[in-house]
Every structure is written in structure tokens, then in C-alpha cells.
Design an enzyme around this catalytic site. Structure first.
Site, PDB file in Angstrom:
ATOM      1  N   SER A  68       0.803  -1.223   0.000  1.00 40.60           N
ATOM      2  CA  SER A  68       0.000   0.000   0.000  1.00 40.60           C
ATOM      3  C   SER A  68       0.841   1.281   0.000  1.00 40.60           C
ATOM      4  O   SER A  68       1.594   1.527  -0.922  1.00 40.60           O
ATOM      5  CB  SER A  68      -0.926  -0.068   1.206  1.00 40.60           C
ATOM      6  OG  SER A  68      -1.896   0.910   1.138  1.00 40.60           O
ATOM      7  N   ASP A  84      -3.209   6.326  -3.043  1.00 39.66           N
ATOM      8  CA  ASP A  84      -1.992   5.715  -2.492  1.00 39.66           C
ATOM      9  C   ASP A  84      -1.584   4.535  -3.384  1.00 39.66           C
ATOM     10  O   ASP A  84      -2.197   4.289  -4.432  1.00 39.66           O
ATOM     11  CB  ASP A  84      -2.160   5.322  -1.014  1.00 39.66           C
ATOM     12  CG  ASP A  84      -3.047   4.108  -0.832  1.00 39.66           C
ATOM     13  OD1 ASP A  84      -3.811   3.783  -1.764  1.00 39.66           O
ATOM     14  OD2 ASP A  84      -2.986   3.471   0.234  1.00 39.66           O
ATOM     15  N   ASN A 104      -6.715   9.683   6.961  1.00 43.08           N
ATOM     16  CA  ASN A 104      -5.781   9.454   5.855  1.00 43.08           C
ATOM     17  C   ASN A 104      -6.484   9.170   4.518  1.00 43.08           C
ATOM     18  O   ASN A 104      -5.823   8.934   3.511  1.00 43.08           O
ATOM     19  CB  ASN A 104      -4.802   8.324   6.201  1.00 43.08           C
ATOM     20  CG  ASN A 104      -5.494   6.978   6.414  1.00 43.08           C
ATOM     21  OD1 ASN A 104      -6.585   6.733   5.912  1.00 43.08           O
ATOM     22  ND2 ASN A 104      -4.850   6.085   7.166  1.00 43.08           N
ATOM     23  N   ARG A 142       0.739   6.161  19.284  1.00 43.98           N
ATOM     24  CA  ARG A 142       0.417   4.740  19.043  1.00 43.98           C
ATOM     25  C   ARG A 142       1.510   4.094  18.203  1.00 43.98           C
ATOM     26  O   ARG A 142       2.151   4.769  17.370  1.00 43.98           O
ATOM     27  CB  ARG A 142      -0.954   4.584  18.352  1.00 43.98           C
ATOM     28  CG  ARG A 142      -1.058   5.293  17.027  1.00 43.98           C
ATOM     29  CD  ARG A 142      -2.372   5.005  16.327  1.00 43.98           C
ATOM     30  NE  ARG A 142      -2.381   3.695  15.707  1.00 43.98           N
ATOM     31  CZ  ARG A 142      -1.875   3.440  14.492  1.00 43.98           C
ATOM     32  NH1 ARG A 142      -1.296   4.389  13.772  1.00 43.98           N
ATOM     33  NH2 ARG A 142      -1.933   2.226  14.003  1.00 43.98           N
ATOM     34  N   SER A 149       2.898   2.093  15.149  1.00 50.10           N
ATOM     35  CA  SER A 149       2.404   1.838  13.797  1.00 50.10           C
ATOM     36  C   SER A 149       2.146   0.344  13.613  1.00 50.10           C
ATOM     37  O   SER A 149       2.869  -0.488  14.151  1.00 50.10           O
ATOM     38  CB  SER A 149       3.435   2.317  12.783  1.00 50.10           C
ATOM     39  OG  SER A 149       3.174   1.726  11.532  1.00 50.10           O
ATOM     40  N   ARG A 169       3.888   6.511  16.146  1.00 47.31           N
ATOM     41  CA  ARG A 169       3.350   7.739  15.558  1.00 47.31           C
ATOM     42  C   ARG A 169       2.851   8.678  16.659  1.00 47.31           C
ATOM     43  O   ARG A 169       2.258   8.225  17.653  1.00 47.31           O
ATOM     44  CB  ARG A 169       2.197   7.413  14.608  1.00 47.31           C
ATOM     45  CG  ARG A 169       2.603   6.488  13.476  1.00 47.31           C
ATOM     46  CD  ARG A 169       1.679   6.625  12.273  1.00 47.31           C
ATOM     47  NE  ARG A 169       1.852   5.506  11.354  1.00 47.31           N
ATOM     48  CZ  ARG A 169       2.793   5.442  10.419  1.00 47.31           C
ATOM     49  NH1 ARG A 169       3.675   6.409  10.291  1.00 47.31           N
ATOM     50  NH2 ARG A 169       2.876   4.380   9.621  1.00 47.31           N
TER      51      ARG A 169
END
Ligand code: G16
Length: 541
Positions: free
Chosen positions: A67, A286, A384, A507, A509, A516
Site C-alpha cells: 500500500s 496511495d 488518511n 500509538r 504503527s 506515531r
């Protein structure tokens, strides 16, 4: 498993040596450096076959992609029969099989699955698989094929696909020739379905102005080229940029939805692109086209202050506002709700809460998807740009039996039905979301500025922090609070309290080896101070 099957598996596994690294099936399946994934792909071929057998031979999907991650990474994830993410109970099963160190351990892990899920080995498994444009993908697909062959699976090669196309194919195969048919189970069937739904949804509306699309130099470029063959250019004028899938090193590099969202600026080099002009809507996909963010300029591209982002929160707000208006106009008695994560900008949450019920889940579409399915119409988007709108059977039934009494109600009902066809029901899909946004903007007669006017984002910042071991960071409350390392959350709270409208969380990743840090506050200066302050606390922890 009988001894013949076991010896076939052991023989085949000899060609797929397991490296030392321990891998975990997480938010986005397995994801790491492509060089570490050969044995994992072989083994997920085996598990994919067993999963299909456990479900009576329904088609399951395997997608090779990393991704938004850099090009040298890759990954693989499994898709369940309705096109949804793999059932949570099977995630640790995948992890166990992937980490078995010897052939005996591998067989023991596979036999444990057969017993635990009461799998009948007489069922012939069926698995559809696809891959993105990464140079490492074909070899990893070869490993998957070896795994599938070892369990004599019926293999359906999807080829180069976006992740949402693979999800579509899984559902389309499982509903083919039934009254619930989701569409033809081919890539062309996907384009035909979207094109027909978009034409219906925008019938009689002004055609959109040309849309500049940054394809992240990924598979989305190919899919958009495929889609445009099924639509007259006048109805969907697209200008595809960053569509080079051949040159190594270009994928997601200085472009793509993740870059634009996290850097809060145009893709690299856009200032020199003749087609990039003020006041026109643009968007970025993306690497596997499951996310999309939009943006526009209010002046020359050279000045970053002219850049305005319309991210997943803005898409959710646009969709929730418009769809709830249609529900009311169509006189339907059904509830629409919205699902976000901790990354949602506080201003978007405040805007949405004035209109619809809003819930918050941990990061990862599988969490949002399940929560959204609790509403009759569930709008879910991560900030996102990953998300979709789910129409439940209850909503579909209400739309089917409605008898509108006025022209306005009739029109609203028709628009709702068309949008329900257009929006991918299996998973967030950048292309389907792009068409939904264009259809709503056309119906509203809005350009990017009018869309953006709904609310003003609080300044926000996302940082990556490298730590020796990200697994020591544990969260609760939909990832809004840390429970470990001990004492860190209290320090973050004390810092946040110093800034008006301050909010921050930390948190680990699920897709990269980092932690992050998200921060937002009333001013850009305070946001910067808060984000760097929290990052410093994380580094010291
Ligand atoms: C994947 C998931 C997304 C999630 C993202 C988070 O994205 O599919 O739902 O938002 O991971 O990544 P991280 O845990 O690293 O912050 P993608 O687009 O890479 O598949």
C-alpha cells in the site's frame, strides 16, 4: 491431514526458507521488507486454502501489496468471502503458521487449524489473488501459488489489481449467479459497475471540470485508465499525473495520498506541472488505491500557504451531510452514523456531531467497518482518506419499499439508490470514493472552496518516532491513551494541558517500525510545540 498432503507441504516448503525475523499478522496483514516475505507468502497460500475449506469452498482473496509503504516493502493480506477483512480469530492463526521454525512445527500449526475449525479436507478450496506494481510482487505471488498448489486449491489469478478491486472480485465470485450478485467477477466487471453507477448518479448534472489525479506511480494509474475506457471523457475528464509504474523507485516517492496528507503539501514537482492550477480540485491515491485525499490551491503552487487539504475527515463530512439530507428528503426512517478514529481532526468531529451520531474506533479499516455496519447507513473514513459508506440490508430494504409522494422525495430516493450502487460496499476504495465525491459536488454545484467551507481544520501534525521496541507502547480508549510505558500518558496529559484546544496521542504503527505521534491545537505554532514535545517524551520513555 493425511500423510500424502503432509509430505507435499514439507517438500514444497523446502523452497521457501523461513528467515529469523518474527512477523505478525496485523492491521494490514503481514507487512515488512519484501526480502523477508517469501516463506510468509508460501504459508499464507496454505492458510488461504484452509480458510476457504473452512468456509465450505467459498472464494477467499489474497492481495500482495504494501500500500502506502516505500517500494522495497511488501505485504500480503487475506480477504474474507464478503470482501471484508479476515476474521479476527484467524489473525493469530496466520501469525503462528508464519513463524513456525521447522517443517514439523509448520505441520503442527496447520493441523491445529484443521482441528480447531473442524475443516473437512474433502472440500476443494478456491482462492483469488492479485498484486500491485512493486518489483517484488511477482516472485511473492509465485510463493503463494506454491502454497495454494500444495493444498490443491482452485486458483483464480486476478493479476495486477488495486486492493479494492481484489475485494470486489472476492464478493463478486461468491455472489455470482445469485439474486445478490454484486457484479461480474472480472476486472472489466468492476469498471462496468462503477461506470454505469457513476453515469446514473450524475445523470442530468453538470459534468465535473478536469480532475488532476496523482496516482502515486502505482496500480491506481492502471485502474483509472481501465475505468476511463468505460466512460465518455466528457462525463469524467481526468488528468493522470505520477502514473509511472515502470521506473523503479518511483512508487509513493514524493507523491501519493500518504505523502500529501502527512506533509500537508502538493506532490513533489507539482509547482512545475502546467495542469496544476488554482481553484481546481485535485486528488492523490496511495500505492494500492485504497485511499484518497483531495486538495486545491488558492494561489501559486510555489507558496505552501495556498495549499488546502480535503482529507478523509472532509470526505466523511461531505458524504454524511449530503446523505443524511437525502435520507430526510426521501422520508426514510433510517439512521445514518459516522465512524472516525483518534486521527480525526477535532473540528471535523465537532461538525459531524451536530448532524449525526459519531463513534470512534482504533486505527485500521477493519475496526471502522465493523462499527459502521451497526448503522443503517454507516459513513466511515480515516483521516488518511481510507473509508467508504455502508448501506445495510435494512437501508436497502427501506429504499426498495419506499413510495415517495413528492417530486423532491422521488429525486432524493433515486440519488440515494444510485450512490449505494456507486460506493464500494466491501472496503475503502479510492476510485469509488473519487466518483462519489464528484457526484456529490456535482449535485451540490460545489467547487473545492464550497466543500472546504464546512469547517476549518485545527492545525495538526503527525510525526514518526524511531524507538528500539515499538511493542512496549500499548494503548486503550480507541488508541487515545497509552497504558504503557508506565507514566508516559501522565506526562503527555500535562503537556497537552498547556495548549488551548490541545490534543495529542501516541500509538505504535501497524505497518512500519515506528511510533506515531499526533497533535493538534488552536494555532500552528502551538501544534508544532506540542507535537515535538510529545515526540521528545516518547524518545525518552
Ligand atoms: C493500513 C490500514 C489503514 C490504517 C493504516 C495505518 O493502511 O489499511 O486502515 O489507517 O494501515 O497504518 P499505521 O498503523 O502504520 O499508522 P494501508 O493503506 O497502508 O493499507
Amino acid at each position: 491431514m493425511d500423510s500424502h498432503r503432509q509430505s507435499v507441504i514439507v517438500q514444497a516448503s523446502a523452497a521457501h526458507h523461513k528467515p529469523e525475523a518474527r512477523l505478525v499478522y496485523g492491521t494490514a496483514g503481514f507487512r515488512t521488507k519484501a526480502t523477508l516475505l517469501d516463506s510468509t507468502c508460501f504459508r499464507i497460500g496454505l492458510i488461504g486454502a484452509l480458510r476457504s475449506m473452512a468456509l465450505g469452498g467459498q472464494v477467499v482473496g489474497l492481495m500482495v501489496t504494501a500500500s502506502h509503504n516505500p517500494e522495497p516493502d511488501n505485504g500480503v493480506k487475506m480477504v474474507d468471502p464478503h470482501g471484508e477483512m479476515l476474521e479476527a480469530a484467524w489473525e493469530p492463526v496466520c501469525t503462528d503458521v508464519a513463524n513456525a521454525r521447522t517443517p514439523d512445527e509448520l505441520l503442527a500449526a496447520l493441523n491445529a487449524i484443521v482441528q480447531r475449525f473442524h475443516i473437512s479436507l474433502d472440500v476443494r478450496p478456491r482462492v483469488v489473488y492479485g498484486w500491485d506494481t512493486r518489483p517484488s510482487s511477482p516472485a511473492l505471488v509465485g510463493a503463494i501459488v506454491d502454497g495454494l498448489q500444495a493444498l490443491n486449491a482452485e486458483m483464480i489469478e486476478g493479476g495486477l489489481l488495486t486492493t479494492p478491486q481484489l475485494h470486489y472480485l472476492v464478493l463478486a465470485h461468491n455472489t455470482a449467479n445469485t439474486q445478490d450478485s454484486y457484479g461480474k467477477p472480472t476486472e472489466t466487471g468492476y469498471y462496468e459497475k462503477l461506470a454505469a453507477a457513476f453515469l446514473a448518479a450524475t445523470d442530468g448534472l453538470p459534468a465535473p471540470p478536469p480532475l488532476v489525479v496523482d496516482c502515486a506511480n502505482g496500480v491506481g494509474a492502471r485502474a483509472l485508465q481501465g475505468l476511463t475506457k468505460h466512460l465518455p471523457e466528457a462525463r469524467l475528464p481526468l488528468v493522470l499525473l505520477r502514473s509511472d509504474t515502470e521506473t523503479q523507485g518511483r512508487l509513493n516517492n514524493g507523491c501519493g495520498a500518504d505523502f500529501v496528507k502527512t506533509q500537508q503539501r502538493l506532490p513533489d514537482g507539482y509547482a512545475n506541472e502546467e495542469r496544476v492550477r488554482p481553484n481546481e480540485l485535485m486528488c492523490s491515491l496511495d500505492g494500492d488505491a485504497d485511499r484518497i485525499v483531495f486538495y486545491y490551491l488558492t494561489g501559486p503552487a510555489s507558496d505552501v500557504a495556498n495549499f488546502h487539504l480535503l482529507d478523509g475527515d472532509k470526505i466523511a463530512s461531505l458524504a454524511a451531510d449530503y446523505l443524511s439530507e437525502l435520507v430526510a428528503k426521501a422520508q426514510l426512517d433510517i439512521k445514518l452514523g459516522c465512524v472516525q478514529t483518534a486521527y480525526a481532526n477535532g473540528a471535523s468531529t465537532a461538525y459531524l456531531e451536530q448532524r449525526v451520531p459519531v463513534s470512534c474506533t482504533p486505527t485500521g479499516v477493519k475496526h471502522l467497518h465493523h462499527e459502521a455496519a451497526k448503522y443503517a447507513i454507516g459513513v466511515y473514513f480515516e483521516a488518511n482518506g481510507h473509508g467508504t459508506v455502508l448501506f445495510s440490508p435494512e437501508a436497502r430494504a427501506a429504499m426498495a419499499r419506499a413510495q415517495p409522494t413528492s417530486d423532491e422525495a422521488k429525486d432524493a430516493l433515486m440519488r440515494l439508490r444510485n450512490l449505494a450502487e456507486l460506493i464500494n460496499q466491501t472496503v475503502g476504495d479510492a476510485i469509488s470514493d473519487m466518483l462519489m465525491v464528484l457526484a456529490i459536488l456535482a449535485a451540490r454545484r460545489w467547487g473545492p472552496k464550497e466543500w472546504d467551507a464546512a469547517y476549518t481544520d485545527l492545525p495538526n501534525k503527525l510525526l514518526k518516532v524511531q524507538v528500539p521496541d515499538r511493542t512496549v507502547f500499548k494503548t486503550t480508549d480507541a488508541e487515545r491513551k497509552l497504558t504503557s510505558p508506565a507514566g508516559l500518558q501522565a506526562q503527555i496529559d500535562a503537556l497537552v494541558a498547556q495548549f488551548p484546544q490541545g490534543r495529542s496521542f501516541v500509538r505504535p504503527s501497524g505497518t512500519e517500525d515506528c511510533v506515531r505521534v499526533y497533535a493538534e491545537a488552536a494555532s500552528a505554532e502551538d501544534t508544532e510545540k506540542l507535537a515535538t514535545g510529545v515526540a521528545a517524551l516518547v524518545e525518552k520513555a
